[in-house]
Scaffold this motif. Structure first.
Motif, short mmCIF file in Angstrom:
data_model
loop_
_atom_site.label_atom_id
_atom_site.label_comp_id
_atom_site.label_asym_id
_atom_site.label_seq_id
_atom_site.Cartn_x
_atom_site.Cartn_y
_atom_site.Cartn_z
N VAL A 57 -62.62 -59.94 -26.71
CA VAL A 57 -61.94 -59.47 -27.92
C VAL A 57 -61.90 -57.95 -28.02
O VAL A 57 -60.83 -57.37 -28.23
N GLY A 61 -58.56 -55.57 -27.69
CA GLY A 61 -58.16 -54.63 -28.74
C GLY A 61 -57.88 -53.25 -28.21
O GLY A 61 -56.88 -52.62 -28.57
N PRO A 114 -56.13 -60.03 -30.83
CA PRO A 114 -55.73 -58.77 -31.46
C PRO A 114 -54.36 -58.30 -31.01
O PRO A 114 -53.65 -57.63 -31.77
N ARG A 340 -57.41 -52.60 -32.25
CA ARG A 340 -58.87 -52.42 -32.21
C ARG A 340 -59.51 -52.85 -33.52
O ARG A 340 -60.57 -53.51 -33.53
N SER A 343 -59.53 -56.54 -33.66
CA SER A 343 -60.55 -57.13 -32.79
C SER A 343 -61.90 -57.19 -33.50
O SER A 343 -62.69 -58.12 -33.26
#
Length: 408
Positions: A57, A61, A114, A340, A343
């Motif tokens: 993740v 991101g 994301p 980001r 995420s």
């Protein structure tokens, strides 16, 4: 929204990824029923998938903000698709190979989340994002309702290995169906002109954390969401089956409550596509707090219909939260840091949910179901209430009357 070709392709890809994500544990469960997999092995594979998800993740991101979001969706989908034949090859033969493949599937799933979130902000203009996010969540709920019946029907004529390969086909659709963004949209990533000037991965991720800290409403709401999922979701996953078996002596309550939850979420997704509450943050947090009715209904020896109604209310509430939450994040966060920040959401809320699931059963054995369910209900009601006290939480914006576009 689905008349927009670019969004339709994005929606179709996201729906395929959602179906594939949901289907894997269900199909592996069928392998346990067929005795091709032991329950302990199933637990290991699901744990490996979670580890892959959590590891990927933050990487997804950063990559989705650094490079093309469409490209990240493509490669993450291909990674997840590659896991399917490996799972099929290892079934009944090699548990280490299956564990590696499950981690690979989790990595593909984690990396694309994301990217899909940020890609929605690129493909859809600001005024239609709430409708777009409602359509996205609607597809998830429809898959949850129709998926079990469809998979069970396919299992009559297809082997578990073939079903696993079918999951790979879904991931290929998720990889290739979404189209490219149109030039000049708000979500266009801003990358350094020279690759040698690009900061390190950790520095870029830390930059996303700093962006999240600029929005007190985001941090407070994320903390509340994580608490609700870790307690309320765990009560649904562990306590509801126990109560259905021990108090009502039937599995019908379990099936009816989970179906009512999904039906409530479906109805709420249709409502929130059009409804614009004046204090959207408070309304969303009230919806999140409604999840507390689920563990609360399990505390007392009420009629089964009360449990079913409580889960329907929880389903309505969670969707009345999800859509404004996603929309506000896309509106308020700087476009080049959106993936980001998203995420962080997926890492903490969905990524840490298995921790709650792992702890709730030992807690029930130690303290008893009444004490644990009381804590779960109080947390579900209390955490969103505390988040609502943050001044910027009222509108999910640092501005008094938010307009479309990120804050300065």
């Amino acid at each position: 929204m689905l008349r927009d070709t670019a969004f339709l392709r994005l929606w179709s890809g996201a729906t395929a990824s959602g179906l594939a994500t949901w289907a894997l544990p269900f199909v592996l469960g069928l392998a346990v029923l067929d005795r091709a997999l032991s329950p302990a092995a199933l637990g290991l594979l699901l744990a490996a998938r979670t580890i892959g998800f959590l590891a990927a993740v933050p990487v997804g991101g950063v990559l989705a903000d650094r490079h093309s979001r469409r490209g990240v969706v493509l490669w993450s989908g291909l990674v997840a698709a590659a896991s399917a034949p490996l799972l099929a090859a290892g079934l009944g033969r090699s548990l280490p190979l299956m564990a590696f493949a499950a981690a690979l599937a989790g990595a593909g799933q984690g990396a694309c989340r994301p990217a899909f979130q940020a890609l929605t902000a690129e493909v859809v203009d600001a005024g239609r994002r709430q409708q777009a996010n409602a359509a996205m969540t609607l597809s998830v709920r429809v898959s949850t309702l129709a998926g079990p019946a469809l998979t069970a029907l396919l299992a009559v004529v297809l082997s578990t290995g073939a079903l696993l390969l079918g999951i790979g086909v879904l991931w290929l659709a998720a990889a290739f169906v979404p189209g490219r963004r149109t030039p000049g949209t708000q979500g266009t990533p801003v990358a350094p002109a020279n690759a040698h000037e690009r900061p390190s991965f950790l520095a870029e991720f830390a930059d996303g954390v700093r962006e999240a800290r600029r929005h007190p409403w985001f941090l407070a709401t994320l903390a509340a969401l994580t608490a609700v999922i870790a307690t309320g979701y765990s009560a649904t996953g562990v306590a509801l089956p126990l109560v259905s078996r021990d108090r009502y002596d039937t599995g019908v309550v379990l099936a009816a409550a989970t179906t009512a939850y999904t039906a409530g979420a479906l109805a709420a997704a249709l409502l929130i596509a059009r409804w614009r509450p004046p204090s959207q943050g408070w309304a969303a947090l009230a919806g999140l707090a409604a999840y507390g009715f689920a563990p609360l209904s399990l505390l007392f020896p009420v009629h089964p219909t009360a449990v079913i109604a409580a889960y329907a209310i929880a389903g309505v509430g969670i969707e009345l939260f999800n859509v404004p939450w996603f929309t506000a994040t896309q509106r308020e966060v700087a476009p080049d840091k959106l993936a980001r920040v998203s995420s962080l959401d997926f890492m903490l809320s969905y990524g840490l949910a298995p921790v709650g699931l792992a702890l709730i059963a030992p807690a029930i054995d130690t303290f008893g179901p009444r004490a644990v369910l009381t804590v779960c209900a109080l947390t579900c009601f209390g955490a969103p209430t505390a988040a609502a006290l943050v001044p910027s939480a009222r509108h999910f914006s640092r501005r008094r009357s938010p307009t479309e576009g990120p804050t300065a």
